[in-house]
Design a protein around this motif. Structure first.
Motif, PDB file in Angstrom:
ATOM      1  N   HIS A  65       4.585   4.607 -14.630  1.00  0.00           N
ATOM      2  CA  HIS A  65       3.386   3.683 -15.167  1.00  0.00           C
ATOM      3  C   HIS A  65       3.877   2.220 -15.094  1.00  0.00           C
ATOM      4  N   TYR A  66       5.018   1.794 -14.414  1.00  0.00           N
ATOM      5  CA  TYR A  66       5.167   0.432 -14.256  1.00  0.00           C
ATOM      6  C   TYR A  66       4.658   0.031 -12.886  1.00  0.00           C
ATOM      7  N   ARG A  67       4.383  -1.063 -12.525  1.00  0.00           N
ATOM      8  CA  ARG A  67       3.883  -1.410 -11.185  1.00  0.00           C
ATOM      9  C   ARG A  67       4.832  -1.293 -10.213  1.00  0.00           C
ATOM     10  N   MET A  68       4.459  -0.890  -9.016  1.00  0.00           N
ATOM     11  CA  MET A  68       5.442  -0.739  -7.815  1.00  0.00           C
ATOM     12  C   MET A  68       5.581  -2.228  -7.169  1.00  0.00           C
ATOM     13  N   ILE A  69       6.683  -2.598  -6.875  1.00  0.00           N
ATOM     14  CA  ILE A  69       6.821  -4.120  -6.259  1.00  0.00           C
ATOM     15  C   ILE A  69       7.450  -3.914  -5.075  1.00  0.00           C
ATOM     16  N   ASP A  70       7.959  -2.745  -4.611  1.00  0.00           N
ATOM     17  CA  ASP A  70       8.518  -2.788  -3.319  1.00  0.00           C
ATOM     18  C   ASP A  70       8.935  -1.327  -2.973  1.00  0.00           C
ATOM     19  N   LYS A  71       9.340  -1.028  -1.822  1.00  0.00           N
ATOM     20  CA  LYS A  71       9.690   0.266  -1.208  1.00  0.00           C
ATOM     21  C   LYS A  71      11.055   0.305  -0.404  1.00  0.00           C
ATOM     22  N   LEU A  72      11.863   1.348  -0.746  1.00  0.00           N
ATOM     23  CA  LEU A  72      13.034   1.341   0.159  1.00  0.00           C
ATOM     24  C   LEU A  72      13.099   2.723   0.819  1.00  0.00           C
ATOM     25  N   VAL A  73      13.689   2.939   1.850  1.00  0.00           N
ATOM     26  CA  VAL A  73      13.694   3.956   2.803  1.00  0.00           C
ATOM     27  C   VAL A  73      15.283   4.541   2.750  1.00  0.00           C
ATOM     28  N   ASN A  74      15.347   5.888   3.401  1.00  0.00           N
ATOM     29  CA  ASN A  74      16.583   6.478   3.535  1.00  0.00           C
ATOM     30  C   ASN A  74      17.675   5.461   4.067  1.00  0.00           C
ATOM     31  N   ASN A  75      18.849   5.721   3.740  1.00  0.00           N
ATOM     32  CA  ASN A  75      20.101   4.942   4.122  1.00  0.00           C
ATOM     33  C   ASN A  75      20.057   3.491   3.826  1.00  0.00           C
ATOM     34  N   GLN A  76      19.372   2.889   3.024  1.00  0.00           N
ATOM     35  CA  GLN A  76      19.380   1.646   2.508  1.00  0.00           C
ATOM     36  C   GLN A  76      20.382   1.452   1.410  1.00  0.00           C
ATOM     37  N   ARG A  77      21.057   0.667   1.306  1.00  0.00           N
ATOM     38  CA  ARG A  77      22.287   0.551   0.213  1.00  0.00           C
ATOM     39  C   ARG A  77      21.683  -0.289  -0.710  1.00  0.00           C
TER      40      ARG A  77
END
Length: 109
Positions: A65-77
């Motif tokens: 229910h909190y606002r999305m501020i970014d997106k991460l993808v597979n293999n990101q540390r």
């Protein structure tokens, strides 16, 4: 050595991470004055379905229910700081926020 790496990482992402407004602050679960290295870990984003959304949402608090501020993808540390009910407070190059722990794997405390 690890303290130095964490310090350099903090300098690199500090201004961007500080710029994002979080609805729920990420508070380290230890006393940073005693041991910075013991206050965080490192995990890799893994297991995202490339045929699904293909990203892990970073939010302003520990819940959908909190606002999305970014997106991460597979293999990101990411650096893990603290957790609440399956959600993990993270820092990563370019930001800071909350992500669900189901997709944070290969963690090093």
């Amino acid at each position: 050595m690890r303290f130095l790496a964490m310090f350099m990482f903090s300098l690199a992402v500090g201004s961007a991470a500080q710029a994002q407004q979080l609805d729920v602050p990420i508070v380290p679960y230890c006393d940073q004055a005693t041991s910075e290295a013991a206050c965080s870990g490192v995990c890799t984003v893994l297991g995202l379905d490339p045929n699904g959304d293909g990203f892990l949402a970073v939010r302003t608090g520990p819940g959908t229910h909190y606002r999305m501020i970014d997106k991460l993808v597979n293999n990101q540390r990411v650096t893990t700081i603290n957790g609440q009910n399956g959600w993990i407070g993270i820092e990563y190059p370019g930001g800071r926020g909350w992500a669900h722990g189901n997709w944070l794997r290969n963690c090093i405390p």
